[in-house]
Design an enzyme around this catalytic site. Sequence first.
Site, short mmCIF file in Angstrom:
data_model
loop_
_atom_site.label_atom_id
_atom_site.label_comp_id
_atom_site.label_asym_id
_atom_site.label_seq_id
_atom_site.Cartn_x
_atom_site.Cartn_y
_atom_site.Cartn_z
CG ASN A 1 1.60 7.28 -2.63
OD1 ASN A 1 1.09 8.30 -2.05
ND2 ASN A 1 2.63 7.15 -3.41
CG HIS B 1 7.60 10.67 -4.42
ND1 HIS B 1 7.34 10.53 -5.78
CD2 HIS B 1 8.87 10.89 -4.37
CE1 HIS B 1 8.35 10.85 -6.48
NE2 HIS B 1 9.42 11.06 -5.77
CG HIS C 1 1.68 5.67 -11.49
ND1 HIS C 1 1.06 5.98 -12.46
CD2 HIS C 1 2.77 6.52 -10.97
CE1 HIS C 1 1.49 7.72 -12.36
NE2 HIS C 1 2.32 7.49 -11.41
N1 PXP Z 1 4.19 3.47 -7.02
C1 PXP Z 1 5.14 4.43 -7.36
C2 PXP Z 1 6.55 4.08 -7.32
C3 PXP Z 1 4.70 5.89 -7.49
O1 PXP Z 1 5.50 6.88 -7.76
C4 PXP Z 1 3.51 6.30 -7.33
C5 PXP Z 1 2.86 7.72 -7.46
O2 PXP Z 1 3.54 8.41 -6.31
C6 PXP Z 1 2.40 5.31 -6.80
C7 PXP Z 1 3.05 3.88 -6.71
C8 PXP Z 1 0.95 5.41 -6.68
O3 PXP Z 1 0.28 5.86 -7.92
P1 PXP Z 1 -1.05 6.32 -7.86
O4 PXP Z 1 -0.90 7.61 -6.90
O5 PXP Z 1 -1.24 6.88 -9.18
O6 PXP Z 1 -1.96 5.22 -7.20
#
Ligand code: PXP
Length: 246
Positions: A10, A46, A196
């Site tokens: 991400n 996102h 997350h």
């Molecule tokens: N998965 C989803 C659905 C998310 O909303 C996020 C955060 O945007 C992540 C994964 C990645 O989380 P992190 O940035 O805490 O690794």
Amino acid sequence: MSERVRLGVNIDHVATVRNARGGSHPDPVRAARVALAAGGDGITAHLREDRRHITDRDIEALSALCAEAGRPLNLEMALTEEMLAIALRHRPHAACLVPERREEVTTEGGLNVVAQADDMARAAGTLSAAGIRVSLFIDPDVEQVKASAAVGAQVIELHTGRFCHAVGDAHGVEFRRLAEAARLGHSLGLEVHAGHGLNYETAAEVLAIPEIRELNIGHFLIGEAVFIGLDAAVGRMRTVMDGITA
Ligand code: PXP
């Protein structure tokens, strides 16, 4: 032999840093290219309604990059008419529906699929008909998992935030919730992802759950990149995920 667990990188927070100065550096598309070359299997981004990090132009460029590289783009989005139209225009590999509140710092909890079942089913039908895999970001809750299968999602992404923050006995409790939700999701025909707040340690821990097929990781990797570079951070995460101790 089963396939290796996929790593979705991400790159939202590359855009956060870029936007702090309003220019074009650092470029999230360049980060995506580095992440793919370093062992990332796909890119996750996102597009928030307030465009606080990723912009529409980023999504356009990331779509082009992923198409050219033959790698999946996982578009995280709120369930709104605007976002559905954007998803239909770009046709990413997957759309991960997430809850969104403007005042939140990050995505703070999972979707309430039970309460929004009709809207979710409609969105899942529209996206699936366009060939986009539908992923629902939910807390590891039995009712949410069952509802996700019932509305026609192909994928659930289990929110690992509570697990990552919990310490002591609570960490074990949260792990068991994830494991149970993953088992149930798999038994209902859903592909199970997780994400997350994951870092090297918590990613390794959740990979003990055999039903999990993909991790989506952002903030930790971009933070680590400050110290060791993005390619090294993604490479080390890949190594951790492959079960090879560095
Ligand atoms: N998965 C989803 C659905 C998310 O909303 C996020 C955060 O945007 C992540 C994964 C990645 O989380 P992190 O940035 O805490 O690794």
